[in-house]
Design an enzyme around this catalytic site. Structure first.
Site: not given
Length: 449
Positions: A104, A241, A243, A245
């Protein structure tokens, strides 16, 4: 022994904490646990695997696919895509499970693995505990034609982009948007989705090389997008960010619009369209008190959960709510996904700006953010924080002093060895003084030294 799974999968320093060997074992155990739960009943199981662009994801994704295939699961390699894209594709293709390799917003040396069940849903704590217990267990290995096959998933990005654009209530023509994709998983799909929706796009942080993910860019490093929005005269900025999400926004003057403000804006828009189930927004205990006050003034209700988008989603599913999320920018729209989706959230926010004819700054005025101070206290025994009498007495003392004009929250980190001390108050000075005082008490009472 500490629990292997944190609040968002297994995460740590790649090739030290999260090794290829551990990843293979986790994949095998996940396949066995989900088979035992009846997820694969009566058919040969299938899985979709994705990753963010960090270098370690290359061998960790290969290890995940190897583990699943060795357990008799057919695997589709989606390559580099955002976490919410993998969750969407699992549901869209009707496969039995999936996994995302990503840490992440963490720095490049870290990585992580999170598993999804059928429908693109993250596993609950009980299933993760079962996977952990199955690590290293004896099992009967399939051979010959019973082993899983590994194939590329060639149209995953296209299907995800189409899904994002189709979800919008209106087009984005006339808007100039700066996108910061953190040199991460959304570097290709996010700008393409915004362009197809009609926006003019300027992208920064869009050149991933395997080593630069989250390095000075993205939703945890907003200085560059703040400057870029002003420099290019854009209407707003969206920063995701690594990833993708989560997302945070920036208005035309460079001011940050955080997850609490984004959810308040989207909540009002959804209420107008008749899409906000139960007139309720699901938030966490970290959401700003100013947001809760704004929701109440607007005739909306709220429900608070523990920190973590999985807990927000559990509450949403349990009671049929449509909007929820976190101050950090994890926003879940259950009509369109099963997890936080930074690109979708940014598109929805831009759509509200385009539809309303108002600037993002004007829309954000619906909420007055109370000063909030967050201190991460390291080197302490976080497991003792709830039961220590001295710490709890200090908390009650500060709460009495605030007398309803603010609040206090002490929280154990789910992914790091620290205690988070959060204080909100009517002034920045009062919040800082109270937080400093509580942090000192936590250090004194719970020090590991």
């Amino acid at each position: 022994m500490a629990r292997l799974f944190g609040t968002d999968g297994v995460r740590g320093l790649a090739n030290r904490d999260l090794t290829a060997e551990l990843t293979v074992d986790l994949a095998v155990a996940a396949a066995h646990v989900l088979r035992a739960e009846g997820e694969f009943a009566g058919h040969r199981p299938r899985a979709i695997i994705g990753r963010d662009p960090r270098a370690s994801g290359e061998f960790l994704a290969a290890a995940t696919m190897a583990g699943l295939a060795s357990a008799g699961v057919d695997v589709y390699d989606a390559g580099v895509l955002p976490t919410p894209a993998i969750a969407f594709l699992i549901a869209d293709y009707g496969v039995d499970l999936g996994a995302m390799l990503s840490a992440s917003h963490n720095a490049m040396p870290d990585n992580g693995i999170k598993f999804f069940a059928r429908g693109g849903h993250k596993l609950d704590d009980a299933l993760e505990d079962e996977i952990e217990q199955r690590l290293g267990a004896e099992w009967e290995r399939p051979t010959g034609a019973a082993v899983g096959r590994v194939r590329p998933l060639t149209d995953g990005a296209e299907r995800y982009i189409s899904h994002l654009v189709d979800a919008l209530p209106n087009r984005l023509e006339g808007l100039h948007v700066v996108l910061d994709t953190a040199h991460g998983a959304a570097s290709e799909v996010a700008p393409e989705a915004f362009r197809r929706a009609g926006a003019r796009v300027t992208q920064i942080g869009g050149e991933p090389d395997g080593l630069n993910i989250n390095d000075g860019y993205g939703s945890t490093h907003l200085d560059k997008i703040q400057a870029a929005v002003v420099e290019f005269g854009a209407d707003l900025g969206i920063a995701v960010d690594g990833d993708a999400d989560r997302c945070l926004a920036v208005d035309a003057s460079g001011q940050v619009v955080d997850g609490d403000k984004i959810m308040t804006i989207l909540g009002l828009a959804m209420k107008e369209r008749g899409e906000l189930a139960n007139d309720t927004v699901v938030v966490t205990v970290m959401s700003n008190l100013g947001m809760l006050q704004a929701l109440e003034r607007s005739g909306l209700r709220y429900v608070q959960t523990a920190v973590g988008d999985r807990y927000v989603l559990e509450e949403m599913k349990r009671n049929g709510h449509a909007l929820g999320g976190e101050q950090s920018g994890h926003v879940i729209l259950t009509a369109h996904g099963t997890t936080g989706d930074g690109t979708l959230t940014g598109l929805m926010l831009a759509a509200r700006v385009a539809q309303s004819g108002r600037t993002l700054a004007e829309l954000a005025e619906v909420m007055t953010q109370l000063p909030q101070v967050l201190i991460n206290v390291k080197g302490v025994d976080k497991l003792r924080v709830d039961g220590d009498e001295g710490v709890q007495a200090a908390v009650k003392e500060v709460e009495a002093e605030l007398d309803g004009s603010g609040r206090v929250l002490l929280r154990k980190s789910g992914t790091e060895p620290l205690v988070r001390v959060m204080v909100e108050a009517d002034t920045q000075e009062r919040a800082q003084t109270s937080a400093d005082r509580l942090a000192d008490v936590v250090r004194e009472r719970l020090s590991l030294g």
